[in-house]
Design a protein around this motif. Structure first.
Motif, PDB file in Angstrom:
ATOM      1  N   ALA A  34       0.825  -1.206   0.000  1.00 28.82           N
ATOM      2  CA  ALA A  34       0.000   0.000   0.000  1.00 28.82           C
ATOM      3  C   ALA A  34       0.859   1.255   0.000  1.00 28.82           C
ATOM      4  O   ALA A  34       0.348   2.354  -0.129  1.00 28.82           O
ATOM      5  N   MET A  35       2.164   1.062   0.160  1.00 33.22           N
ATOM      6  CA  MET A  35       3.056   2.223   0.175  1.00 33.22           C
ATOM      7  C   MET A  35       3.592   2.479  -1.228  1.00 33.22           C
ATOM      8  O   MET A  35       3.643   1.584  -2.060  1.00 33.22           O
ATOM      9  N   PRO A  36       3.996   3.717  -1.469  1.00 33.66           N
ATOM     10  CA  PRO A  36       4.461   4.054  -2.816  1.00 33.66           C
ATOM     11  C   PRO A  36       5.890   3.572  -3.064  1.00 33.66           C
ATOM     12  O   PRO A  36       6.801   4.369  -3.156  1.00 33.66           O
ATOM     13  N   ILE A  37       6.070   2.273  -3.155  1.00 30.70           N
ATOM     14  CA  ILE A  37       7.412   1.751  -3.444  1.00 30.70           C
ATOM     15  C   ILE A  37       7.294   0.770  -4.599  1.00 30.70           C
ATOM     16  O   ILE A  37       6.343  -0.005  -4.680  1.00 30.70           O
ATOM     17  N   GLU A  38       8.270   0.834  -5.502  1.00 25.11           N
ATOM     18  CA  GLU A  38       8.233   0.015  -6.715  1.00 25.11           C
ATOM     19  C   GLU A  38       8.902  -1.332  -6.471  1.00 25.11           C
ATOM     20  O   GLU A  38       9.829  -1.424  -5.658  1.00 25.11           O
TER      21      GLU A  38
END
Ligand SMILES: Nc1ncnc2c1ncn2[C@@H]1O[C@H](COP(=O)(O)OP(=O)(O)OP(=O)(O)O)[C@@H](O)[C@H]1O
Ligand SMILES: [Mg+2]
Lengths: 314, 372
Positions: B214-218
């Motif tokens: 859910a976090m903005p990490i690729e």
């Protein structure tokens, strides 16, 4: 809604005909809803009704099988990466790192969101949470309620525009629960939109609007007075001796749709007012019982909605 | 921005790693123990290998040969066979590793100059043991004969009889030069694979994946952040093993040590990437470990560490070329023993790089970004 619209728009979440199946079983069906910015929107419904699934679809963790939707103006199907930057999602089950300390967990979140000084931000969050002195304790060693508080703290650390909270107060003591809601109201006043699922009626009453979902279907939504009004329930409160046997006698009589104990009294409700009056008439003569007309509680409405949807479901 | 998030992941992984003291200690010390254990176990020159003899004539020459055999520390005559069948049986059962047969009329044939054959049967299923001993055999026996029997040391003397060697069960012998490079590669492969094979499945099993996703990490940031701390650990391991190899096993490093370090790092990263790929495919930690072992086995058997690469069938060589250990063993042997330069081993280095990029691409593609 494009960028400009996104800033000024008053709608934070808008979904249309959302549905999701797992292994051929429909878990969310044709769900549509609209949440305004700065609103606290409560999500209620029995276990397994699809609350968590809906929240996950909103933050890009699950792909809807059908329907469209926007969160903060971004398409929930194609713009998940952007949504994630502005949404804080607090999972139902604790999902921070149990083998990291409170401080380290918060620092990790701060770094992922690219905050300028992660250590400082984490320290400030520890203070806000009232965890000073315990910041080096491992998250796994915290009590259930403290874990919930830490999770919320981690969620709001990057100052998201939309908060999705999945049963955030499960297992939290009453005082902490009150503080929790005070915090949520403060955040909403500052413009944060909050979607929160809960099983507590008193929490539902703290929401600006609520949605009731059962078996994947959204059965009612709106402000609490409106939800109660839309239920068209007429309710009597009965008090007297041996209410349990009375309840058994009342159940199943046509016109009586719901009988539920309520403290030391019984709530008897029906959707058709005249049918209810007719059904109740012969019990009103019983001298030891006292009948008063009352407005249905939110719980009455939910219990009624649930039994109705169960009927549909069968 | 990408760097920030990768760094966030790196710090998190590193803290978790450091917190898990036992694992951390294991990472450093297990390789050392393995090297010492296997290094000594495999590398020690074989001594007192059990030997059976079958004597068809009772001659001075025969006795001299047996005495000479026993005088070397390699062989120890433990059995006197009465028939070829009996000797064969002992070899088959592993009771002895060598059988020496002195044919009837041996001494007479030698004196006549007929060049009779002294038959030596070796159980070469343990090539290191049998190979060294066989290599020593001829010289030992001849020296002994010259000394004991007073046979003149002439040019023809060496042709007085022939030692006919039969290597059984494994005709090709591996040279001991393989061992430290091979162990270096094997230990690194095993530990690196397991490190990362568990990393994604662990997040899934502990439930932390839900927050992470859910976090903005690729996916690529997660991958690099998870691999990086272990590159450092792997580097320490490799350095320890190489240092011990030099100090204890006297392995030379003819070529450039920095080059060896750089390519070892590449090899470490390649294995970490492969382990990580397994992690994205596996559904739980057990599956991830199983996959690692399935990959580990051909690495040992087909890389040229245990069995000579040249002796393998074509298809096996093709499989071998797909394994990082194959290339790494060539690199290490090249640099350590032959003084190879980057130019000499650039093909192997490119192969490692290719395998690493392939694994990383697969991992990023395979990474499940949703909980569906
Ligand atoms: N990953 C999944 N795979 C298969 N079925 C799932 C999955 N996730 C949820 N379900 C099913 O979907 C239904 C709805 O689940 P969901 O978690 O959304 O309910 P909920 O409203 O959050 O319930 P609760 O109040 O108990 O948290 C359940 O019947 C559940 O078994
Ligand atoms: Mg739920």
């Amino acid at each position: 809604m494009r960028a400009g619209d996104r800033q000024n728009g008053t709608v934070a979440v808008e979904v249309e005909g959302l549905s999701k199946s797992f292994a051929g079983r429909m878990v969310v069906r044709n769900l549509s809803m609209r949440v305004l910015r700065g609103q606290i929107y409560g999500f209620l419904g029995p276990n397994g009704s699809g609350k968590t699934t809906t929240l996950r679809m909103l933050c890009g963790l699950l792909t809807p099988d059908g329907g469209t939707g926007r969160a903060l103006g971004y398409d929930i199907l194609t713009e998940r990466d952007r949504i994630k930057r502005h949404v804080g999602y607090m999972t139902q089950r604790f999902s921070l790192y149990q083998d990291l300390s409170i401080q380290e967990n918060l620092e990790f979140v701060a770094r992922i969101y690219g905050l300028a000084s992660p250590e400082q931000e984490a320290k400030a969050a520890v203070e806000r949470l009232g965890l000073v002195g315990r910041e080096h304790q491992l998250a796994g060693a915290l009590s259930g309620g403290w874990k919930q508080r830490l999770a919320l703290g981690a969620c709001i650390l990057p100052k998201p525009e939309l908060l999705l909270l999945d049963e955030p107060t499960a297992g939290v003591d009453p005082k902490a629960r009150r503080e929790f809601w005070a915090e949520i109201h403060k955040l909403a006043a500052e413009g944060m939109t909050v979607l929160v699922s809960t099983h507590y009626m008193d929490e539902a009453e703290r929401c600006h609007e609520i949605a009731y979902i059962a078996y994947g279907e959204l059965l009612a939504q709106g402000t609490i007075p409106k939800v109660i009004e839309n239920s068209h329930l007429k309710t009597y409160t009965v008090s007297g001796p041996d209410l349990q046997s009375l309840a058994n006698r009342l159940l199943g009589i046509p016109g009586i749709d719901m009988v539920a104990p309520f403290g030391a009294s019984l709530h008897v409700a029906g959707r058709d007012a005249s049918a209810l009056d007719a059904a109740v008439a012969r019990f009103r003569d019983e001298r030891e019982l006292s009948w008063t007309l009352s407005s249905p509680s939110l719980e009455d409405v939910f219990i009624d909605l649930m039994s109705r949807s169960q009927d549909n479901f069968r | 921005m990408m760097l920030t998030r990768t760094r966030a992941m790196f710090i998190k992984e590193f803290v978790q790693l450091r917190r898990d003291r036992l694992t951390f200690a294991t990472m450093i010390f297990i390789p050392v123990v393995q090297l010492l254990l296997f290094g000594y176990a495999i590398n020690t020159t074989p001594r007192h290998l059990p030997t059976a003899v079958l004597v068809h004539e009772d001659s001075d020459l025969g006795r001299s040969i047996l005495a000479a055999l026993s005088n070397t520390s390699y062989f120890k005559v433990t059995r006197l066979a009465r028939s070829e069948a009996e000797m064969d049986h002992w070899i088959r059962s592993g009771e002895v590793l060598f059988g020496v047969e002195i044919p009837a009329g041996f001494e007479r044939s030698v004196r006549r100059g007929d060049r009779p054959a002294l038959l030596v049967v070796a159980d070469a299923s343990d090539p290191v043991a049998s190979g060294t001993a066989l290599g020593a055999l001829e010289g030992v026996v001849r020296t002994a004969l010259t000394r004991d029997r007073g046979l003149p040391e002439t040019a023809e003397q060496s042709a007085a009889f022939e030692i006919r060697q039969h290597r059984r069960y494994n005709p090709a012998a591996v040279t001991s030069l393989n061992i430290v490079p091979g162990l270096l590669g094997t230990i690194l492969t095993m530990t690196m694979l397991i490190f990362t094979a568990l990393s994604v499945t662990r997040e899934v099993e502990r439930g932390t994946m839900e927050s992470l996703l859910a976090m903005p990490i690729e996916p690529i940031e997660i991958m690099l952040g998870k691999i990086a701390p272990y590159v450092a650990i792997g580097f320490i391991q490799a350095a320890l093993i190489i240092a011990l190899g030099i100090i204890l096993f006297e392995v030379p490093v003819v070529g450039s040590l920095p080059l060896l370090a750089a390519l070892s790092t590449l090899f470490i990263a390649t294995n970490l990437s492969i382990g990580y790929t397994f992690s994205t495919v596996a559904q739980n930690q057990l599956q991830a470990i199983q996959m690692s072992f399935m990959f580990f086995l051909p690495n040992i058997l087909l890389s040229g560490f245990m069995f000579p690469f040249a002796g393998m069938p074509r298809w096996a060589q093709w499989v071998g070329e797909m394994l990082p250990l194959t290339h790494y063993i060539r690199i290490v042997r090249g640099i350590m023993l032959k003084g190879a330069t980057l130019y000499d081993v650039h093909g192997e280095a490119l192969a490692l790089l290719g395998l690493m990029l392939l694994a990383m691409t697969l991992a990023v593609r395979r990474f499940r970004r949703t909980l569906d």
